[in-house]
Write a protein that holds these residues in place. Sequence first.
Motif, short mmCIF file in Angstrom:
data_model
loop_
_atom_site.label_atom_id
_atom_site.label_comp_id
_atom_site.label_asym_id
_atom_site.label_seq_id
_atom_site.Cartn_x
_atom_site.Cartn_y
_atom_site.Cartn_z
N MET A 29 0.07 61.45 -7.22
CA MET A 29 0.65 62.16 -6.06
C MET A 29 1.26 61.52 -5.09
N PRO A 30 2.01 61.92 -4.21
CA PRO A 30 2.49 61.16 -2.85
C PRO A 30 1.48 60.82 -2.08
N ALA A 31 1.70 59.52 -1.75
CA ALA A 31 0.63 58.82 -0.73
C ALA A 31 0.67 59.51 0.64
N PHE A 32 1.72 60.32 1.07
CA PHE A 32 1.87 61.03 2.00
C PHE A 32 2.38 62.59 1.94
N PRO A 33 1.51 63.30 1.35
CA PRO A 33 1.87 64.77 1.24
C PRO A 33 2.31 65.44 2.35
N HIS A 34 1.47 65.05 3.39
CA HIS A 34 2.03 65.69 4.82
C HIS A 34 2.20 64.62 5.73
N SER A 35 3.17 63.70 5.32
CA SER A 35 3.61 62.72 6.40
C SER A 35 4.18 63.08 7.45
N THR A 36 4.00 62.06 8.41
CA THR A 36 4.73 61.99 9.77
C THR A 36 5.82 60.90 9.75
N SER A 37 5.75 60.33 8.69
CA SER A 37 6.75 59.19 8.46
C SER A 37 8.07 59.70 7.70
N PRO A 38 9.13 59.20 7.86
CA PRO A 38 10.30 59.71 7.31
C PRO A 38 10.24 59.31 5.93
N THR A 39 9.57 58.50 5.46
CA THR A 39 9.44 58.10 3.99
C THR A 39 8.16 58.39 3.05
N THR A 40 8.25 58.83 2.14
CA THR A 40 7.09 59.31 1.19
C THR A 40 7.21 58.50 -0.21
N THR A 41 6.31 58.02 -0.34
CA THR A 41 6.34 57.20 -1.63
C THR A 41 5.15 57.53 -2.68
N ALA A 42 5.24 57.38 -3.87
CA ALA A 42 4.23 57.61 -4.76
C ALA A 42 3.53 56.32 -5.17
N VAL A 43 2.29 56.12 -4.86
CA VAL A 43 1.21 54.82 -5.16
C VAL A 43 0.55 54.99 -6.57
N ALA A 44 0.79 54.22 -7.42
CA ALA A 44 -0.01 54.14 -8.64
C ALA A 44 -1.59 53.58 -8.38
N VAL A 45 -2.49 54.14 -8.75
CA VAL A 45 -4.10 53.73 -8.11
C VAL A 45 -4.51 53.71 -9.81
N PRO A 46 -5.02 52.42 -9.85
CA PRO A 46 -5.60 52.08 -11.25
C PRO A 46 -6.60 52.77 -11.56
N PRO A 47 -6.90 53.52 -12.58
CA PRO A 47 -8.01 54.19 -12.94
C PRO A 47 -9.35 54.01 -12.65
N ALA A 48 -9.87 52.69 -12.60
CA ALA A 48 -10.99 52.21 -12.05
C ALA A 48 -11.41 52.22 -10.85
N LEU A 49 -10.17 52.72 -9.93
CA LEU A 49 -10.35 52.49 -8.51
C LEU A 49 -9.98 54.00 -8.09
N SER A 50 -9.62 54.70 -8.88
CA SER A 50 -9.24 56.17 -8.39
C SER A 50 -10.35 56.96 -7.95
N LEU A 51 -10.02 57.48 -6.92
CA LEU A 51 -11.11 58.73 -6.21
C LEU A 51 -10.23 59.88 -6.24
N PRO A 52 -10.23 60.67 -7.20
CA PRO A 52 -9.48 62.12 -6.83
C PRO A 52 -9.66 63.01 -5.74
N VAL A 53 -11.04 62.89 -5.30
CA VAL A 53 -11.50 63.66 -4.19
C VAL A 53 -10.65 63.18 -3.01
N ILE A 54 -10.41 61.89 -2.86
CA ILE A 54 -9.68 61.51 -1.54
C ILE A 54 -8.19 61.95 -1.88
N GLU A 55 -7.71 61.86 -2.87
CA GLU A 55 -6.19 62.20 -3.07
C GLU A 55 -6.18 63.75 -2.79
N ALA A 56 -6.96 64.44 -3.21
CA ALA A 56 -6.94 65.81 -3.12
C ALA A 56 -7.65 66.69 -1.90
N ALA A 57 -8.64 66.06 -1.24
CA ALA A 57 -9.35 66.63 -0.36
C ALA A 57 -9.20 65.96 1.07
#
Length: 361
Positions: A1-29
Amino acid sequence: MPAFPHSTSPTTTAVAVPPALSLPVIEAAFPRQRHPYWPRLQENTRSWLLEKRLMPEDKVREYADGLCYTDLMAGYYLGAPDDVLQAIADYSAWFFVWDDRHDRDVVHRRPAAWRRLRVRLHTALDSPTSHLHHQDPLVAGFADSVLRLYAFCGRAWNARFARHFHAVIEAYDREFRNRLRGRVPTVEEYLELRRLTFAHWIWTDLLEPSAGRELPDTVRKHPAYRRAALLSQEFAAWYNDLCSLPKEIAGNEVHNLGISLVRHRKMTLPEAVTELRRRITDCIDEFLIAEREALRFADTLDDGTVPGKELSIAVKSCVINMRNWFSAVYWFHHESGRYRVDAWEDSATPPYVTNETEGEK
């Protein structure tokens, strides 16, 4: 998902998170935001690093932006006045450079250089004005950043900040001695020490100038406020341990919760990683409860008076930014070149550091 879904920055990028380090709760909540001052923050901190000679010009040019130090602070202290955020970001950049100097002094076994720096930092913390032109750029840059931070609050806050950072310096000294001896601290010892080497209470102190108000002891020490603050910092420290584990194993580190679990709890490395993730996710769950309690506490401070309302608003601002620390730390670890060990020519030597130290070339 985008790193900045509600960004105040003009740029929005998607960042690939390795599965071993992924925390879906952070990305969602924990939606990520960035202070609107960030583009100028990045530019000004880059210039400050050059002006204070904290990094060589070629390394600033090649690595400073990619290290994302300003991104980390711009994602944390939302609502801070621009000059406050700039001072915090410069101080944060200094902290990372200091951490690198500490690491290189360990790796190259330079105890005399480290002892000299330790004493100088203690002295500069108490009298920054007299150290602005110190021969060691790290000391001069520290004095400059501390003096700027001291300008935003009163004597009580300054004394508390100094007290907290004196303890951080001493904790770094304990880590230095452990690393020279190859001594892995026990899990309990490590957890206590980590609260200091990660500077838990420094980053919490800086919530106050960001909110525009120094908080009274009755607020800061209230269990609801203190628990939320501690959990936000514990998450950051432990997630850092998870992400930096490959780098620190490559560098023969002894200070990492995963390493302590392997040595003293007799876990395999995969078991230690699993335990680290469990502690991290439990910390998130506990924070969500503590956050609600802290916000309810903030509501009780509004007693119908103007001072009460202002204090309630300031405390809510601090608690909201505690939440922002989760997403800022999470994405920082996946964007910063500080953790891209696989891309380094030498996995034990970060390409953005210098191996020399002031006075020992």
